[in-house]
Design an enzyme around this catalytic site. Structure first.
Site, PDB file in Angstrom:
ATOM      1  N   SER A 138      50.651  33.324  37.456  1.00 29.12           N
ATOM      2  CA  SER A 138      51.268  32.049  37.097  1.00 29.12           C
ATOM      3  C   SER A 138      52.780  32.205  37.150  1.00 29.12           C
ATOM      4  O   SER A 138      53.306  33.319  37.014  1.00 29.12           O
ATOM      5  CB  SER A 138      50.845  31.658  35.668  1.00 29.12           C
ATOM      6  OG  SER A 138      51.624  30.579  35.171  1.00 29.12           O
ATOM      7  N   TYR A 148      50.010  34.994  26.950  1.00 29.32           N
ATOM      8  CA  TYR A 148      49.673  34.433  28.264  1.00 29.32           C
ATOM      9  C   TYR A 148      50.666  34.900  29.319  1.00 29.32           C
ATOM     10  O   TYR A 148      50.291  35.448  30.363  1.00 29.32           O
ATOM     11  CB  TYR A 148      49.625  32.902  28.209  1.00 29.32           C
ATOM     12  CG  TYR A 148      49.221  32.296  29.536  1.00 29.32           C
ATOM     13  CD1 TYR A 148      47.882  32.211  29.890  1.00 29.32           C
ATOM     14  CD2 TYR A 148      50.182  31.849  30.447  1.00 29.32           C
ATOM     15  CE1 TYR A 148      47.498  31.678  31.116  1.00 29.32           C
ATOM     16  CE2 TYR A 148      49.814  31.322  31.666  1.00 29.32           C
ATOM     17  CZ  TYR A 148      48.474  31.241  32.003  1.00 29.32           C
ATOM     18  OH  TYR A 148      48.103  30.725  33.220  1.00 29.32           O
TER      19      TYR A 148
END
Length: 257
Positions: A138, A148
């Site tokens: 990402s 994350y």
């Protein structure tokens, strides 16, 4: 005919990879947790594109689930030529707001599963002199933001490091770093997206097209979309402290649709 194994294959970017690779004539192994959804997706793809589609119900947050995928990847009689590590999820909330067990589950899926499945797939690919691994990360990998972002930064660094180690073997690795993409990701995490402008959204099929083009060109990092290429270039020049403040503000500002 070559075979691709895709984790998180029934929705979002994983489903887009499945459609594109089936359209290209590749047989598929679809991996996800929901057996009913897996079987439905497999039947639809096989009927539409005339390819063979296997299903493997596995939860990559468990050792048994990861082990089942490892076993399939190591099956020399049914070689997998392309591995797409797409399975993943987000947790709503900042550090200490998210239960530790959920953070550990994220590490299991985003880090351990990627390490183990890549390590299961690559030896056979190297022996055959061809193959590809796409590990979905990402743009959050480039911005300090809790577990994350940290897991996605690990995916990028791991993938690019292995790509260098395997240079010249015929095996290509890529870390795919999309920005906001229209999938079920935010809904599943309970995150609102009402404050995200329309220009920021990517289409999953476009993300896949860019990824596969970059893989063919031997690029170990793929950032789909000119706007996100610019974002990544910018954040790499900014001081880490400033990035952290911006990221925390963004994380707190999610609003319902």
């Amino acid at each position: 005919m070559t075979t691709a194994l895709i984790t998180g294959a029934t929705a979002g970017i994983g489903a887009a990879f499945a459609r594109r690779l089936a359209k290209d004539g590749r047989d598929l192994v679809l991996v996800a947790r929901d057996t009913e959804r897996l079987e439905s997706a497999a039947a639809e793809l096989a009927k539409k594109y005339g390819v063979t589609v296997e299903t493997l119900a596995a939860d990559l947050a468990t050792d048994a689930g990861i082990g089942a995928v490892e076993d399939r990847l190591r099956d020399a009689d049914r070689p997998v030529d392309i591995l797409i590590n797409n399975a993943g999820f987000g947790n709503r909330g900042a550090y200490l707001q998210v239960p530790l067990e959920d953070e550990l589950r994220m590490l299991k899926v985003h880090v351990e599963a990627v390490l183990r499945t890549t390590s299961a797939a690559v030896p056979g690919m190297r022996e055959r002199g061809r193959g590809g691994v796409i590990n979905v990360a990402s743009v959050a990998a480039f911005v300090p933001r809790g577990t994350y972002g940290a897991t996605k930064a690990w995916v990028v660094n791991f993938t690019q490091g292995v790509a260098r180690d395997l240079a010249g073997t015929g095996v290509r690795l890529q870390a795919l770093c999309p920005g906001f993409t229209r999938t079920e990701f935010h809904q599943r995490a309970g995150m609102g997206t009402g404050n995200i402008p329309a220009w920021a959204w990517l289409n999953a099929d476009r993300v896949v097209d860019d990824s596969l083009r970059d893989l063919a060109l031997g690029r170990s990092l793929s950032v789909p979309g000119k706007r996100y290429k610019a974002v990544v270039a910018l954040v790499r020049m900014l001081p880490a402290g400033r990035l952290g403040g911006l990221s925390s503000k963004t994380a707190r500002s999610y609003r319902p649709n």
